[in-house]
Design a protein around this motif. Structure first.
Motif, PDB file in Angstrom:
ATOM      1  N   LEU A  36       0.834  -1.199   0.000  1.00  4.69           N
ATOM      2  CA  LEU A  36       0.000   0.000   0.000  1.00  4.69           C
ATOM      3  C   LEU A  36       0.869   1.250   0.000  1.00  4.69           C
ATOM      4  N   LEU A  37       0.417   2.283  -0.719  1.00  2.00           N
ATOM      5  CA  LEU A  37       1.156   3.537  -0.825  1.00  2.00           C
ATOM      6  C   LEU A  37       0.397   4.648  -0.104  1.00  2.00           C
ATOM      7  N   PHE A  38       1.100   5.370   0.720  1.00  2.00           N
ATOM      8  CA  PHE A  38       0.546   6.534   1.383  1.00  2.00           C
ATOM      9  C   PHE A  38       1.466   7.706   1.106  1.00  2.00           C
ATOM     10  N   ASN A  39       0.879   8.891   0.939  1.00  2.00           N
ATOM     11  CA  ASN A  39       1.687  10.077   0.655  1.00  2.00           C
ATOM     12  C   ASN A  39       2.573  10.410   1.837  1.00  2.00           C
ATOM     13  N   GLU A  40       3.830  10.640   1.556  1.00  2.00           N
ATOM     14  CA  GLU A  40       4.762  11.116   2.577  1.00  2.00           C
ATOM     15  C   GLU A  40       4.686  12.637   2.565  1.00  2.00           C
ATOM     16  N   HIS A  41       4.268  13.205   3.660  1.00  2.00           N
ATOM     17  CA  HIS A  41       4.053  14.645   3.713  1.00  2.00           C
ATOM     18  C   HIS A  41       5.369  15.384   3.889  1.00  2.00           C
ATOM     19  N   THR A  42       5.629  16.300   2.982  1.00  2.00           N
ATOM     20  CA  THR A  42       6.838  17.108   3.062  1.00  2.00           C
ATOM     21  C   THR A  42       6.531  18.529   3.526  1.00  2.00           C
ATOM     22  N   SER A  43       5.257  18.826   3.711  1.00  2.00           N
ATOM     23  CA  SER A  43       4.880  20.155   4.190  1.00  2.00           C
ATOM     24  C   SER A  43       4.164  20.020   5.527  1.00  2.00           C
ATOM     25  N   LEU A  44       3.711  21.142   6.050  1.00  2.00           N
ATOM     26  CA  LEU A  44       3.031  21.132   7.336  1.00  2.00           C
ATOM     27  C   LEU A  44       1.563  20.745   7.222  1.00  2.00           C
ATOM     28  N   VAL A  45       1.026  20.725   6.001  1.00  2.00           N
ATOM     29  CA  VAL A  45      -0.379  20.392   5.798  1.00  2.00           C
ATOM     30  C   VAL A  45      -0.523  18.872   5.768  1.00  2.00           C
ATOM     31  N   ILE A  46      -1.333  18.354   6.665  1.00  2.00           N
ATOM     32  CA  ILE A  46      -1.549  16.908   6.762  1.00  2.00           C
ATOM     33  C   ILE A  46      -3.038  16.641   6.608  1.00  2.00           C
ATOM     34  N   ASP A  47      -3.376  15.682   5.768  1.00  2.00           N
ATOM     35  CA  ASP A  47      -4.772  15.309   5.551  1.00  2.00           C
ATOM     36  C   ASP A  47      -5.186  14.323   6.638  1.00  2.00           C
ATOM     37  N   PRO A  48      -6.126  14.694   7.516  1.00  2.00           N
ATOM     38  CA  PRO A  48      -6.507  13.786   8.603  1.00  2.00           C
ATOM     39  C   PRO A  48      -7.166  12.493   8.118  1.00  2.00           C
ATOM     40  N   LYS A  52      -5.795   8.767   9.004  1.00  2.00           N
ATOM     41  CA  LYS A  52      -6.648   7.744   9.621  1.00  2.00           C
ATOM     42  C   LYS A  52      -6.524   6.420   8.862  1.00  2.00           C
ATOM     43  N   LEU A  53      -6.524   6.490   7.529  1.00  2.00           N
ATOM     44  CA  LEU A  53      -6.337   5.278   6.717  1.00  2.00           C
ATOM     45  C   LEU A  53      -4.963   4.673   6.941  1.00  2.00           C
ATOM     46  N   LYS A  54      -3.959   5.521   7.023  1.00  2.00           N
ATOM     47  CA  LYS A  54      -2.597   5.042   7.259  1.00  2.00           C
ATOM     48  C   LYS A  54      -2.506   4.317   8.593  1.00  2.00           C
ATOM     49  N   ALA A  55      -3.193   4.837   9.602  1.00  2.00           N
ATOM     50  CA  ALA A  55      -3.207   4.178  10.908  1.00  2.00           C
ATOM     51  C   ALA A  55      -3.990   2.867  10.859  1.00  2.00           C
ATOM     52  N   GLU A  56      -5.093   2.845  10.108  1.00  2.00           N
ATOM     53  CA  GLU A  56      -5.916   1.628  10.003  1.00  2.00           C
ATOM     54  C   GLU A  56      -5.143   0.486   9.349  1.00  2.00           C
ATOM     55  N   PHE A  57      -4.323   0.803   8.349  1.00  2.00           N
ATOM     56  CA  PHE A  57      -3.576  -0.223   7.624  1.00  2.00           C
ATOM     57  C   PHE A  57      -2.089  -0.208   7.969  1.00  2.00           C
ATOM     58  N   ALA A  58      -1.740   0.286   9.145  1.00  2.00           N
ATOM     59  CA  ALA A  58      -0.337   0.463   9.533  1.00  2.00           C
ATOM     60  C   ALA A  58       0.449  -0.849   9.537  1.00  2.00           C
ATOM     61  N   HIS A  59      -0.082  -1.896  10.076  1.00  2.00           N
ATOM     62  CA  HIS A  59       0.657  -3.162  10.202  1.00  2.00           C
ATOM     63  C   HIS A  59       0.108  -4.218   9.241  1.00  2.00           C
ATOM     64  N   THR A  60      -0.403  -3.758   8.084  1.00  2.00           N
ATOM     65  CA  THR A  60      -0.983  -4.657   7.093  1.00  2.00           C
ATOM     66  C   THR A  60      -0.007  -4.827   5.942  1.00  2.00           C
ATOM     67  N   SER A  61       0.391  -6.071   5.689  1.00  2.00           N
ATOM     68  CA  SER A  61       1.311  -6.311   4.567  1.00  2.00           C
ATOM     69  C   SER A  61       0.544  -6.533   3.263  1.00  2.00           C
ATOM     70  N   ARG A  62      -0.671  -7.082   3.360  1.00  2.00           N
ATOM     71  CA  ARG A  62      -1.500  -7.269   2.176  1.00  2.00           C
ATOM     72  C   ARG A  62      -2.956  -7.353   2.593  1.00  2.00           C
ATOM     73  N   ILE A  63      -3.830  -7.031   1.651  1.00  2.00           N
ATOM     74  CA  ILE A  63      -5.274  -7.103   1.869  1.00  2.00           C
ATOM     75  C   ILE A  63      -5.814  -8.126   0.876  1.00  2.00           C
ATOM     76  N   ILE A  64      -6.660  -9.008   1.341  1.00  2.00           N
ATOM     77  CA  ILE A  64      -7.295  -9.989   0.461  1.00  2.00           C
ATOM     78  C   ILE A  64      -8.791  -9.709   0.496  1.00  2.00           C
TER      79      ILE A  64
END
Length: 104
Positions: A36-48, A52-64
């Motif tokens: 899974l790909l998540f945007n790496e934020h290089t600025s101060l603006v963060i999309d909540p 939240k999605l990044k946290a939900e799939f934080a320890h997920t290696s694959r989705i079936i």
């Protein structure tokens, strides 16, 4: 590097995620989504929502996912924003009513 945008139904919501690998799973009728790909934020603006999605799939290696949950798979040139939408019932199709015969 191939990038895929995958849209699928999950618990009354539509998820749109980006991944590097999409393939048929070993289980018949299932699709495997990995890296899974998540945007790496290089600025101060963060999309909540994406955080939240990044946290939900934080320890997920694959989705079936079951094939019938997949709405669309697109191969795109660059990764976009991951999102979750609420499903609104704006359909003009009415499901056929079910009938249960009474016990005798």
């Amino acid at each position: 590097m191939n990038i895929f945008r995958v849209s699928f139904h999950n618990q009354g919501k539509v998820y749109q995620l980006h991944a590097e690998r999409v393939s048929q799973a070993d289980l018949y009728g299932f699709i495997e989504i990995a890296d899974l790909l998540f945007n790496e934020h290089t600025s101060l603006v963060i999309d909540p929502a994406e955080e939240k999605l990044k946290a939900e799939f934080a320890h997920t290696s694959r989705i079936i996912l079951p094939m019938h949950a997949i709405i669309r798979i697109d191969e795109v040139e660059k990764r976009g924003q991951n999102m979750v939408f609420d499903v609104e019932d704006r359909s003009n199709v009415t499901p056929f009513p079910s009938f249960t015969p009474p016990d005798r």
